[in-house]
Design a protein around this motif. Structure first.
Motif, mmCIF file in Angstrom:
data_model
loop_
_atom_site.group_PDB
_atom_site.id
_atom_site.type_symbol
_atom_site.label_atom_id
_atom_site.label_comp_id
_atom_site.label_asym_id
_atom_site.label_seq_id
_atom_site.Cartn_x
_atom_site.Cartn_y
_atom_site.Cartn_z
ATOM 1 N N VAL A 25 21.723 44.084 50.864
ATOM 2 C CA VAL A 25 22.173 44.763 49.742
ATOM 3 C C VAL A 25 22.991 45.795 50.195
ATOM 4 C CG1 VAL A 25 21.298 45.912 47.829
ATOM 5 C CG2 VAL A 25 20.061 43.969 48.629
ATOM 6 N N GLU A 37 24.353 42.446 41.534
ATOM 7 C CA GLU A 37 23.366 41.991 40.542
ATOM 8 C C GLU A 37 22.620 41.255 41.399
ATOM 9 O OE1 GLU A 37 25.166 39.799 37.359
ATOM 10 O OE2 GLU A 37 26.909 40.894 37.377
ATOM 11 N N GLU A 38 21.279 41.456 40.877
ATOM 12 C CA GLU A 38 20.100 40.835 41.683
ATOM 13 C C GLU A 38 19.213 39.873 40.722
ATOM 14 O OE1 GLU A 38 16.016 40.105 42.762
ATOM 15 O OE2 GLU A 38 16.513 41.304 41.297
ATOM 16 N N SER A 39 19.077 38.369 41.192
ATOM 17 C CA SER A 39 18.323 37.739 40.346
ATOM 18 C C SER A 39 17.314 36.855 41.386
ATOM 19 C CB SER A 39 19.033 36.784 39.624
ATOM 20 O OG SER A 39 18.427 35.675 39.009
ATOM 21 N N GLY A 41 15.651 37.526 44.160
ATOM 22 C CA GLY A 41 15.927 37.792 45.693
ATOM 23 C C GLY A 41 17.340 37.417 46.085
ATOM 24 N N HIS A 42 18.253 37.050 45.059
ATOM 25 C CA HIS A 42 19.586 36.593 45.443
ATOM 26 C C HIS A 42 20.363 37.704 44.702
ATOM 27 C CE1 HIS A 42 19.144 32.068 45.763
ATOM 28 N NE2 HIS A 42 18.095 32.523 45.995
ATOM 29 N N TYR A 43 21.453 38.098 45.524
ATOM 30 C CA TYR A 43 22.498 39.207 45.185
ATOM 31 C C TYR A 43 23.784 38.583 45.155
ATOM 32 C CZ TYR A 43 18.461 42.135 46.404
ATOM 33 O OH TYR A 43 16.942 42.592 46.305
ATOM 34 N N GLU A 54 27.361 35.203 46.673
ATOM 35 C CA GLU A 54 25.950 35.342 46.527
ATOM 36 C C GLU A 54 25.138 35.195 47.955
ATOM 37 O OE1 GLU A 54 22.545 32.760 44.236
ATOM 38 O OE2 GLU A 54 24.410 32.189 44.090
ATOM 39 N N TRP A 56 21.011 35.700 50.240
ATOM 40 C CA TRP A 56 19.831 35.667 50.085
ATOM 41 C C TRP A 56 19.237 35.544 51.414
ATOM 42 C CZ3 TRP A 56 22.607 31.759 47.831
ATOM 43 C CH2 TRP A 56 22.517 30.410 48.235
#
Length: 110
Positions: A25, A37-39, A41-43, A54, A56
């Motif tokens: 990150v 942007e995080e979702s 554990g994926h950035y 993307e 992770w």
């Protein structure tokens, strides 16, 4: 607009795995100058020639998985700048420089 999508998995240098999520990150912030942007554990970031970058962690947090979607409708200067930042990002996140990553990839393919 033409797009190219690539997913790659990178080995993490010994000692970098402990802080992989943090390095992953912080590297996006440092190299691209934007907050990811995080979702789950994926950035994700979007910058220059990258429509989407993307990242992770892989299984057991020992690899970095990178999925990119590139724009092909940008000028050469933008492509060069984006590639330079992307290479620096990978080195910051994995601990390996370009040559070392190429060696690792070759070894994994054998």
């Amino acid at each position: 607009m033409s797009l190219k999508n690539i997913m790659q998995e990178y080995s993490i240098k010994r000692g970098y795995g402990k802080n992989l999520a943090e390095n992953m990150v912080q590297g996006l912030r440092d190299q691209f100058g934007i907050e990811p942007e995080e979702s789950d554990g994926h950035y994700v970031v979007s910058y220059g020639a990258l429509k989407r970058l993307e990242v992770w962690t892989g299984e057991k947090g020992k690899t970095l998985i990178v999925d990119t979607e590139s724009r092909t409708d940008v000028d050469d200067e933008t492509i060069i700048d984006t590639n330079r930042r992307f290479r620096r990002y990978l080195e910051q996140a994995t601990g390996y420089n370009s040559k070392e990553r190429a060696k690792k990839a070759k070894k994994m393919a054998e």
